[in-house]
Design a protein around this motif. Sequence first.
Motif, PDB file in Angstrom:
ATOM      1  N   LEU A 134       0.836  -1.209   0.000  1.00 21.26           N
ATOM      2  CA  LEU A 134       0.000   0.000   0.000  1.00 21.26           C
ATOM      3  C   LEU A 134       0.864   1.250   0.000  1.00 21.26           C
ATOM      4  N   ASN A 135       1.913   1.256   0.804  1.00 16.27           N
ATOM      5  CA  ASN A 135       2.792   2.430   0.858  1.00 16.27           C
ATOM      6  C   ASN A 135       3.536   2.626  -0.462  1.00 16.27           C
ATOM      7  N   GLU A 136       3.865   1.534  -1.122  1.00 16.15           N
ATOM      8  CA  GLU A 136       4.501   1.660  -2.445  1.00 16.15           C
ATOM      9  C   GLU A 136       3.545   2.292  -3.439  1.00 16.15           C
ATOM     10  N   ARG A 137       2.278   1.869  -3.438  1.00 15.79           N
ATOM     11  CA  ARG A 137       1.273   2.462  -4.338  1.00 15.79           C
ATOM     12  C   ARG A 137       1.075   3.940  -4.008  1.00 15.79           C
ATOM     13  N   LEU A 138       1.028   4.246  -2.713  1.00 12.59           N
ATOM     14  CA  LEU A 138       0.851   5.639  -2.300  1.00 12.59           C
ATOM     15  C   LEU A 138       2.059   6.476  -2.715  1.00 12.59           C
ATOM     16  N   GLY A 139       3.241   5.909  -2.604  1.00 10.86           N
ATOM     17  CA  GLY A 139       4.448   6.625  -3.029  1.00 10.86           C
ATOM     18  C   GLY A 139       4.436   6.932  -4.511  1.00 10.86           C
ATOM     19  N   GLU A 140       3.891   6.029  -5.328  1.00 14.39           N
ATOM     20  CA  GLU A 140       3.789   6.282  -6.765  1.00 14.39           C
ATOM     21  C   GLU A 140       2.871   7.463  -7.048  1.00 14.39           C
ATOM     22  N   ILE A 141       1.761   7.527  -6.299  1.00 17.07           N
ATOM     23  CA  ILE A 141       0.836   8.652  -6.485  1.00 17.07           C
ATOM     24  C   ILE A 141       1.506   9.963  -6.091  1.00 17.07           C
ATOM     25  N   VAL A 142       2.193   9.960  -4.951  1.00 15.89           N
ATOM     26  CA  VAL A 142       2.879  11.174  -4.491  1.00 15.89           C
ATOM     27  C   VAL A 142       3.915  11.637  -5.511  1.00 15.89           C
ATOM     28  N   LYS A 143       4.656  10.693  -6.055  1.00 16.82           N
ATOM     29  CA  LYS A 143       5.683  11.037  -7.026  1.00 16.82           C
ATOM     30  C   LYS A 143       5.072  11.670  -8.277  1.00 16.82           C
ATOM     31  N   GLU A 144       3.979  11.107  -8.758  1.00 15.96           N
ATOM     32  CA  GLU A 144       3.356  11.636  -9.968  1.00 15.96           C
ATOM     33  C   GLU A 144       2.725  13.003  -9.725  1.00 15.96           C
ATOM     34  N   VAL A 145       2.057  13.170  -8.574  1.00 15.47           N
ATOM     35  CA  VAL A 145       1.406  14.458  -8.275  1.00 15.47           C
ATOM     36  C   VAL A 145       2.446  15.563  -8.146  1.00 15.47           C
ATOM     37  N   ASN A 146       3.526  15.294  -7.432  1.00 13.58           N
ATOM     38  CA  ASN A 146       4.574  16.312  -7.277  1.00 13.58           C
ATOM     39  C   ASN A 146       5.238  16.624  -8.615  1.00 13.58           C
ATOM     40  N   PHE A 147       5.368  15.613  -9.463  1.00 12.73           N
ATOM     41  CA  PHE A 147       5.961  15.838 -10.785  1.00 12.73           C
ATOM     42  C   PHE A 147       5.046  16.706 -11.647  1.00 12.73           C
ATOM     43  N   ALA A 167       7.154  23.283 -12.723  1.00 13.94           N
ATOM     44  CA  ALA A 167       6.902  24.390 -13.659  1.00 13.94           C
ATOM     45  C   ALA A 167       6.875  23.911 -15.109  1.00 13.94           C
ATOM     46  N   ALA A 168       7.764  23.015 -15.454  1.00 14.99           N
ATOM     47  CA  ALA A 168       7.821  22.528 -16.834  1.00 14.99           C
ATOM     48  C   ALA A 168       6.564  21.774 -17.207  1.00 14.99           C
ATOM     49  N   GLN A 169       6.075  20.897 -16.307  1.00 17.66           N
ATOM     50  CA  GLN A 169       4.882  20.106 -16.600  1.00 17.66           C
ATOM     51  C   GLN A 169       3.637  20.980 -16.662  1.00 17.66           C
ATOM     52  N   MET A 170       3.567  22.006 -15.822  1.00 18.80           N
ATOM     53  CA  MET A 170       2.398  22.883 -15.836  1.00 18.80           C
ATOM     54  C   MET A 170       2.314  23.675 -17.130  1.00 18.80           C
ATOM     55  N   ARG A 171       3.441  23.942 -17.748  1.00 16.75           N
ATOM     56  CA  ARG A 171       3.430  24.643 -19.037  1.00 16.75           C
ATOM     57  C   ARG A 171       3.020  23.705 -20.160  1.00 16.75           C
ATOM     58  N   ILE A 172       3.415  22.448 -20.075  1.00 18.43           N
ATOM     59  CA  ILE A 172       3.165  21.492 -21.161  1.00 18.43           C
ATOM     60  C   ILE A 172       1.738  20.957 -21.136  1.00 18.43           C
ATOM     61  N   GLN A 173       1.237  20.598 -19.971  1.00 16.38           N
ATOM     62  CA  GLN A 173      -0.045  19.893 -19.855  1.00 16.38           C
ATOM     63  C   GLN A 173      -1.230  20.849 -19.995  1.00 16.38           C
ATOM     64  N   LYS A 174      -2.266  20.359 -20.652  1.00 15.48           N
ATOM     65  CA  LYS A 174      -3.496  21.109 -20.830  1.00 15.48           C
ATOM     66  C   LYS A 174      -4.335  21.055 -19.555  1.00 15.48           C
ATOM     67  N   ARG A 198      -6.586  13.866 -14.923  1.00 14.16           N
ATOM     68  CA  ARG A 198      -5.567  13.034 -14.263  1.00 14.16           C
ATOM     69  C   ARG A 198      -5.660  13.142 -12.750  1.00 14.16           C
ATOM     70  N   TYR A 199      -5.924  14.327 -12.237  1.00  9.83           N
ATOM     71  CA  TYR A 199      -6.079  14.514 -10.793  1.00  9.83           C
ATOM     72  C   TYR A 199      -7.281  13.738 -10.265  1.00  9.83           C
ATOM     73  N   CYS A 200      -8.353  13.697 -11.046  1.00 16.24           N
ATOM     74  CA  CYS A 200      -9.541  12.935 -10.623  1.00 16.24           C
ATOM     75  C   CYS A 200      -9.224  11.433 -10.561  1.00 16.24           C
ATOM     76  N   GLU A 201      -8.468  10.951 -11.551  1.00 10.96           N
ATOM     77  CA  GLU A 201      -8.080   9.535 -11.535  1.00 10.96           C
ATOM     78  C   GLU A 201      -7.209   9.218 -10.322  1.00 10.96           C
ATOM     79  N   LEU A 202      -6.248  10.101 -10.029  1.00  5.77           N
ATOM     80  CA  LEU A 202      -5.377   9.887  -8.873  1.00  5.77           C
ATOM     81  C   LEU A 202      -6.167   9.987  -7.566  1.00  5.77           C
ATOM     82  N   ALA A 203      -7.150  10.863  -7.525  1.00  2.73           N
ATOM     83  CA  ALA A 203      -7.989  10.984  -6.327  1.00  2.73           C
ATOM     84  C   ALA A 203      -8.780   9.706  -6.090  1.00  2.73           C
ATOM     85  N   ASP A 204      -9.296   9.120  -7.180  1.00  4.45           N
ATOM     86  CA  ASP A 204     -10.023   7.853  -7.042  1.00  4.45           C
ATOM     87  C   ASP A 204      -9.101   6.751  -6.511  1.00  4.45           C
ATOM     88  N   ARG A 205      -7.866   6.698  -7.021  1.00  7.67           N
ATOM     89  CA  ARG A 205      -6.910   5.710  -6.532  1.00  7.67           C
ATOM     90  C   ARG A 205      -6.575   5.948  -5.064  1.00  7.67           C
TER      91      ARG A 205
END
Length: 397
Positions: free
Chosen positions: A192-205, A209-216, A223-230
Motif C-alpha cells: 500500500l505504501n509503495e502504491r501511495l508513493g507512486e501517487i505522491v511522485k506523480e502528483v509532485n511531478f 513548472a515545466a509540466q504545468m506549461r506542457i499539460q493542458k 488526471r487529478y480525478c483519476e489519482l484521487a479515485d486511486r
Amino acid sequence: MQEYKKGKIVLNIVVISFMLFGLAAHYISLRELRFYNSKIITLYSLMIALTFTIIYGNSMWGDLQTNQWDLKNAVKLYSYMNIVASVINYLTAIILSRVFVCYFNSVQLFGYIKFFKISGKMVIDSVRIVFLKSFLIPTIYEATLVVQQIHNDSSINLLLTLHTLLPMIISQVFPNLFFIALVTCKMLMVTLNERLGEIVKEVNFMQSAAQMRIQKPYYRMQRYCELADRLDTLAQKYRLICQHTTKYVQLLAAPLIYSLLCNLCGITCGCFTQYLAIADTLVNNEPYDVFNVIINAVFLGISIIEVLLQGQISNENRLKVQETGIILQRIKLTHADERFKQAVEEFSLLILVVKYKIQPFGLLEINISLVQHVISAVTSFLLILVQSDLTQRFSLL
C-alpha cells in the motif's frame, strides 16, 4: 495468480489441520472460500478438548500427588504451562467459533492479495520468518526432548516424547496465527505504501513548472480525478487492514496474554535455574550438571526468541502504518486539483481517526518496548528469588 492459488491451497491445509486437532469448530467451503458453522464439528472439537484435558490433567494431578512437581526442571515447567495454554486455546476455538466465522468471512484476504498483486519475493521473505516461528521452534523442542530421553533412559520408547511435545505445539497455535496475521498485515502495508508513493511522485511531478506549461488544463483535471479515485481506494484498504488486524488481536487476546505470561515465567525460571546450578556448585560444592544446564538454556532461549519475534513484528507493523501518514505529508498541494485535495484531506483525517494498536484486552501494547518490560520484570523477580535463596543458604551455615 500463482500466489492466489498457492494461498488457497495453504489456507485449506491449515483449516483442515485445525479441524483434525479440534482447534476449529467450523469448516471452510473449498469452492466458495467461505467459513460455515457446524454442530458436528463443534461436538468433535469439544470431544477432543475434553479428551486432551482429561489425559493431561490426570498427568498433572498424578505429579502433584506423588510430589513430582519439579519446577526447576525446564521440561516439566514448560509442559505444565503449555497444558494450561492448550486448554485456553481449545476454549477460545469453541466459545468464539461463530465470531471467528463472521470475522473470516468479512476479511476477504484473497481480494486484498489480488488487488495489491503481492510479489513472489515478498511472499518468500515473509514465509521465512513464519517458518522460523511455526515449524523450526517445535522441531527444536522435539530434538531437545529426544536428547534428554536418550540421556536419561535410552530403553524407553522415544515416541513418548511426542506426548510432551503435543501441548507445546497446540499452545502456540493461536499465537502463531497472530504472528502470521501480522506478517500478512506488514506485506499489505508495504505494498500500500509503495502504491501511495507512486501517487505522491506523480502528483509532485505534475506540479513542476515545466509540466504545468506542457499539460493542458483538461488533461490535468482528468488526471487529478483519476489519482484521487486511486487515493480513495487506498484509504479504504488502509482502514480495513488496520481494523481487521486490531479486531483479530482482540479475538486472540486470551491465548496471547497467557503466552506472554508463559514466556515471562519461562525466562524468569530459566535464569533462576541457571543461577541455582552455579550457586550449588560454588556454595554446596555439588557437581555442575552441564547437561541439565544446556537443556534449560534451550527452553530459556526459545522463550526469549518468542518474545523478541512478537515484539519485532508488532513494531514493524506499527512503523509501516505510521509510514503511510509520513508519505501522505510529502504531497504538494499548491497547484493540485480541488478533488484531489479533498481526497488527501479525507485520507489524512482517516489516519488520525483509525487507531492501530496491538493491545490485547487493552492491557499491554505489544511492540519493541515489550522486550524492555520483560527484562525489567524478570530482573525484579530474579532479585527477589536470588535474595531469598541466598538468605536461606547462608542462614544454614
